[in-house]
Design an enzyme around this catalytic site. Structure first.
Site, PDB file in Angstrom:
ATOM      1  N   GLY A  33       5.957  -5.894   5.141  1.00  0.00           N
ATOM      2  CA  GLY A  33       5.002  -6.031   4.041  1.00  0.00           C
ATOM      3  C   GLY A  33       3.927  -4.978   4.073  1.00  0.00           C
ATOM      4  CG  ASN A  34       2.208  -3.614   0.757  1.00  0.00           C
ATOM      5  OD1 ASN A  34       1.233  -4.065   0.164  1.00  0.00           O
ATOM      6  ND2 ASN A  34       3.424  -3.588   0.218  1.00  0.00           N
TER       7      ASN A  34
END
Ligand code: CTP
Ligand code: CA
Length: 230
Positions: A33-34
């Site tokens: 993810g980010n």
């Protein structure tokens, strides 16, 4: 709900805005993810709805307290890059304005395990990655007449290139009508902090510069869309 006395200049238009950060599954409990929170996209969605547009928010893993800020928008869920692409393509059939504010993971695991991977035994490392489709470039390539496509470029800049120059390269490469370049990094850009933006047109020319809260900058971006369409 809308602010009292604000302009209703977007009546009759449909805005589809992506927001948040995609999560690319590794197995049922893990993902890549980010750090995107979805605040920028949510602020644009809310403002579009307040100014009279039909607003569709395509959200990738946006926290519920941020999602509540979307006001009267219709919310569609798209946790991963491929789901986001499908949701934005579907929304583009009815949207006059498409805004790609989401942080789309550039890569996803080539294989998704149906069961939780164990750290012992046959290791699942290294994780093989494949490139995700560029949703923004795809929307721009399939643009209908009269449709306006807005992309983002979150940049830190480096010793080779400034934030603005990296953004300009994306403006020229992806085919968006407007590109919102914002500086990200320590204390700026992500989450509930002020941002600095430069808005570029499809030729890479500057059409707006601003600094402030995501709500203030949402107004600058929507105003740039209105000017471009007038
Ligand atoms: N974007 C997209 N699909 C992707 C990657 C990015 O639609 N697979 C969109 C983002 O939503 C944003 C714009 O492209 O509107 C720029 O994203 P960014 O990550 O800055 O650009 P990349 O082309 O992925 O370049 P890089 O990450 O190498 O800087
Ligand atoms: Ca990227």
């Amino acid at each position: 709900m809308r602010e009292s006395g604000g302009p209703r200049d977007l009546l009759g238009l449909t805005f589809a805005v992506s927001a948040g950060g995609t999560r690319e599954p590794i197995d049922p409990v893990r993902y890549l993810g980010n750090r995107s929170t979805g605040r920028f996209g949510t602020a644009i969605t809310r403002l579009a709805a307040e100014r009279g547009a039909k607003a569709i928010l395509v959200e990738s893993n946006v926290a519920s307290d941020v999602l509540r800020e979307a006001g009267d928008a219709e919310i569609r869920h798209a946790p991963s890059a491929l789901e986001l692409r499908d949701a934005m393509q579907a929304a583009s059939l009815e949207a006059d304005v498409l805004v790609m504010a989401a942080a789309v993971a550039d890569f996803r695991p080539a294989k998704v395990s149906p069961t939780k991977q164990k750290k012992t035994g046959e290791s699942f490392l290294p994780i093989e990655l494949v490139e995700n489709p560029d949703v923004l470039a795809g929307l721009a390539a399939a643009r209908r007449p009269g449709q306006t496509i807005v992309g983002f470029a979150a940049e830190t800049g480096d010793e080779r290139c400034s934030v603005e120059d990296y953004g300009r390269e994306k403006a020229l490469r992806k085919g968006a009508d407007l590109t919102v370049v914002n500086g990200v990094g320590e204390g700026i850009g992500f989450g509930d902090v002020d941002s600095r933006i430069v808005v570029l047109d499809s030729k890479g020319d500057v059409v707006a510069r601003a600094e402030g809260s995501k709500e203030e900058l949402a107004r600058v971006i929507v105003d740039a869309v209105v000017r471009l369409r007038s």
